[in-house]
Design a protein around this motif. Structure first.
Motif, PDB file in Angstrom:
ATOM      1  N   VAL A 275     -11.348  -6.014  -3.779  1.00  0.00           N
ATOM      2  CA  VAL A 275     -12.129  -7.252  -3.655  1.00  0.00           C
ATOM      3  C   VAL A 275     -12.175  -7.731  -2.213  1.00  0.00           C
ATOM      4  O   VAL A 275     -11.326  -7.381  -1.384  1.00  0.00           O
ATOM      5  CB  VAL A 275     -11.529  -8.365  -4.555  1.00  0.00           C
ATOM      6  CG1 VAL A 275     -11.455  -7.907  -6.004  1.00  0.00           C
ATOM      7  CG2 VAL A 275     -10.160  -8.802  -4.061  1.00  0.00           C
ATOM      8  N   ASP A 276     -13.172  -8.557  -1.945  1.00  0.00           N
ATOM      9  CA  ASP A 276     -13.308  -9.183  -0.632  1.00  0.00           C
ATOM     10  C   ASP A 276     -12.126 -10.124  -0.407  1.00  0.00           C
ATOM     11  O   ASP A 276     -11.783 -10.913  -1.293  1.00  0.00           O
ATOM     12  CB  ASP A 276     -14.619  -9.971  -0.569  1.00  0.00           C
ATOM     13  CG  ASP A 276     -14.864 -10.559   0.808  1.00  0.00           C
ATOM     14  OD1 ASP A 276     -14.322 -11.664   1.077  1.00  0.00           O
ATOM     15  OD2 ASP A 276     -15.579  -9.950   1.604  1.00  0.00           O
ATOM     16  N   THR A 279     -13.847 -14.032  -0.462  1.00  0.00           N
ATOM     17  CA  THR A 279     -14.560 -14.466  -1.658  1.00  0.00           C
ATOM     18  C   THR A 279     -13.908 -13.948  -2.941  1.00  0.00           C
ATOM     19  O   THR A 279     -14.147 -14.494  -4.015  1.00  0.00           O
ATOM     20  CB  THR A 279     -16.008 -13.965  -1.629  1.00  0.00           C
ATOM     21  OG1 THR A 279     -16.021 -12.527  -1.737  1.00  0.00           O
ATOM     22  CG2 THR A 279     -16.697 -14.383  -0.333  1.00  0.00           C
ATOM     23  N   ARG A 280     -13.124 -12.878  -2.824  1.00  0.00           N
ATOM     24  CA  ARG A 280     -12.475 -12.219  -3.955  1.00  0.00           C
ATOM     25  C   ARG A 280     -13.481 -11.613  -4.932  1.00  0.00           C
ATOM     26  O   ARG A 280     -13.143 -11.308  -6.078  1.00  0.00           O
ATOM     27  CB  ARG A 280     -11.492 -13.145  -4.662  1.00  0.00           C
ATOM     28  CG  ARG A 280     -10.448 -13.705  -3.708  1.00  0.00           C
ATOM     29  CD  ARG A 280      -9.191 -14.173  -4.363  1.00  0.00           C
ATOM     30  NE  ARG A 280      -8.182 -14.498  -3.339  1.00  0.00           N
ATOM     31  CZ  ARG A 280      -6.934 -14.834  -3.597  1.00  0.00           C
ATOM     32  NH1 ARG A 280      -6.517 -14.914  -4.843  1.00  0.00           N
ATOM     33  NH2 ARG A 280      -6.089 -15.093  -2.621  1.00  0.00           N
ATOM     34  N   VAL A 283     -15.923  -5.391  -4.060  1.00  0.00           N
ATOM     35  CA  VAL A 283     -16.671  -4.719  -3.004  1.00  0.00           C
ATOM     36  C   VAL A 283     -17.049  -3.330  -3.499  1.00  0.00           C
ATOM     37  O   VAL A 283     -16.365  -2.751  -4.352  1.00  0.00           O
ATOM     38  CB  VAL A 283     -15.857  -4.620  -1.696  1.00  0.00           C
ATOM     39  CG1 VAL A 283     -15.476  -6.005  -1.197  1.00  0.00           C
ATOM     40  CG2 VAL A 283     -14.615  -3.758  -1.875  1.00  0.00           C
ATOM     41  N   ALA A 287     -16.265   0.599   0.836  1.00  0.00           N
ATOM     42  CA  ALA A 287     -16.106  -0.578   1.688  1.00  0.00           C
ATOM     43  C   ALA A 287     -14.658  -1.063   1.609  1.00  0.00           C
ATOM     44  O   ALA A 287     -14.035  -0.987   0.547  1.00  0.00           O
ATOM     45  CB  ALA A 287     -17.052  -1.693   1.252  1.00  0.00           C
ATOM     46  N   GLY A 289     -11.486  -3.508   1.209  1.00  0.00           N
ATOM     47  CA  GLY A 289     -11.182  -4.738   0.487  1.00  0.00           C
ATOM     48  C   GLY A 289      -9.715  -4.742   0.116  1.00  0.00           C
ATOM     49  O   GLY A 289      -8.986  -3.773   0.349  1.00  0.00           O
ATOM     50  N   VAL A 311      -5.141  -3.659   2.341  1.00  0.00           N
ATOM     51  CA  VAL A 311      -6.562  -3.358   2.529  1.00  0.00           C
ATOM     52  C   VAL A 311      -6.770  -1.859   2.337  1.00  0.00           C
ATOM     53  O   VAL A 311      -6.119  -1.033   2.995  1.00  0.00           O
ATOM     54  CB  VAL A 311      -7.033  -3.791   3.932  1.00  0.00           C
ATOM     55  CG1 VAL A 311      -8.488  -3.411   4.148  1.00  0.00           C
ATOM     56  CG2 VAL A 311      -6.842  -5.297   4.102  1.00  0.00           C
TER      57      VAL A 311
END
Length: 448
Positions: A275-276, A279-280, A283, A287, A289, A311
């Motif tokens: 997840v980002d 923002t959670r 992704v 990418a 996250g 990450v």
């Protein structure tokens, strides 16, 4: 079923739809059990008006909040000494391990006997995928005292059928003597300790390339996926180096196979989201996250949407080894809370390490110092990196490393050359980022 020398678990080659079907069924069972047996999650979900029967698809799990270390610590503080995450009676706990306690009171995580069997099996699968077989001699060089590292390797390689020597992460010269005397063929430890052993072995005139070690599994630090550090370990040990990933709460989570193409997630053991960090939101694969994990079958202290802070980049393409579980491409890229933002550029300590080893030398010891003098007075964000590196020479090397860091990472760097041996060593986890004043500052031989 224990791993055997000639087979792998069927689940490791499941089709993607089989993996998702298994995860959804396991999650429904697990969450129903947690609602009944875990006071923490029952209270949280009742407050949200959410019930496990609401889970009809894996994506529905995102309706629940993430659980982090602060939540777990708060549970311990309010319901000492075990907290209210437990989903089994206390008397069913077969094992307790603890956090390091560097930021407060050490926090316990429990295992039932069934959990310990699962743990051993996962480690055995990891070792088997890397070519270790019954009859190998495994010397475990992870720490044993209080923490979680050493016992996992010992359990797993024993399950596989190897001869296990539980050495721990100290007593360097005895480790080396044992390794040569008893024909150790496989080792596990942190990259920093394994390089320390290689350095000492060379000093003693007994390079590790003269040993019969052929399998090295590293964890606890990102070095196994730093190309220059992996190459250094393989050259110093004369063995293939595989990266493993796990934590106190999820042991183990992912490991590299013989293809060395990123750690395979144990998708039958944990459901993974990426997840980002802000923002959670999820992704896309490919990418970066933050990895968020949920136990599928842990009995003692199951965790739902655990915020690892690590990450990663997920890769779902099929591996050359034939295993179908998603991989962590490039391993753990860094910690979300260790990431440095330097004039808008995201920099992880592992990226600095790669440049240092290529530029200064394979065995160079270094650290990044967060220096207020190099921070924007308005935002507090660093405008440049201060990197301290051990070397016998000064100005030319410092300038060359600063230029390499700018070229490779697109950030300005101030490089301090310090005397060999001036920076602190560790036999556990190397600490690569410190704040100015956190530790004694060594004498700088070259001031840029």
């Amino acid at each position: 079923m224990p791993t055997t020398p000639d087979t792998r678990h069927d689940c490791e080659t499941w089709a993607p739809e089989q993996i998702r079907d298994h995860q959804l069924a396991a999650l429904r069972t697990q969450l129903t059990r947690l609602h009944a047996d875990s006071a923490h999650y029952r209270r949280q979900w009742d407050d949200l008006g959410w019930h496990p029967s609401d889970l009809t698809d894996l994506d529905d799990l995102a309706a629940l909040p993430c659980t982090g270390k602060a939540d777990y610590q708060r549970s311990i503080d309010e319901h000492p000494p075990y907290g209210d995450f437990l989903a089994t009676p206390r008397e069913n706990l077969a094992r307790l391990h603890f956090s390091s306690g560097t930021t407060g009171v050490p926090t316990p995580v429990g295992w039932t006997a069934e959990d310990l069997g699962r743990w051993a099996d996962l480690y055995a699968r990891a070792a088997h995928s890397q070519g270790v077989r019954p009859g190998d001699v495994y010397q475990c060089l992870f720490s044993f005292a209080w923490f979680v590292g050493g016992l996992g390797g010992t359990l797993g390689y024993t399950r596989l059928g190897a001869t296990v020597i539980p050495g721990g992460s100290g007593d360097t010269e005895r480790q080396l003597e044992t390794l040569f005397r008893y024909g150790t063929t496989a080792v596990g430890g942190t990259p920093s300790f394994l390089l320390h052993l290689a350095d000492r072995a060379r000093d003693l005139g007994r390079p590790l390339t003269d040993s019969v070690v052929r399998h090295v599994m590293v964890g606890g630090e990102p070095g196994g996926q730093v190309p220059a550090t992996r190459a250094l370990i393989e050259r110093e040990w004369g063995a293939r180096c595989y990266d493993g990933y796990g934590s106190l709460e999820f042991q183990p989570t992912a490991w590299e196979c013989a293809a060395q193409a990123g750690g395979h997630l144990a998708e039958d053991f944990a459901y993974a989201e990426v997840v980002d960090p802000v923002t959670r939101a999820p992704v896309p694969d490919g990418a970066p996250g933050v990895l968020v994990l949920t136990h599928l079958d842990k009995q003692a202290c199951p965790l739902v949407r655990w915020w690892t802070g690590d990450v990663v980049v997920r890769d779902r393409t099929r591996c050359d080894c034939g295993r179908t579980h998603a991989r962590l491409a490039g391993g753990v890229r860094g910690r979300a809370d260790d990431m440095l933002v330097v004039r808008g550029v995201n920099v992880f300590p592992s990226a600095v390490e790669n440049v240092v080893r290529h530029t200064v030398g394979d065995l160079a010891e270094f650290r990044v110092v967060l220096d207020p003098a190099l921070a924007d007075p308005g935002t507090g964000y660093p405008t440049a990196l201060r990197v301290q590196v051990e070397a016998a020479t000064g100005a030319e090397l410092g300038d060359r490393l600063a230029a390499a860091l700018r070229s490779e990472l697109q950030v300005r760097a101030v490089v301090d050359i310090v005397a060999p041996g001036a920076l602190p060593r560790t036999t556990h986890k190397a600490r690569r980022v410190v704040r100015a004043g956190d530790r004694e500052v060594p004498e700088v031989l070259h001031v840029p």
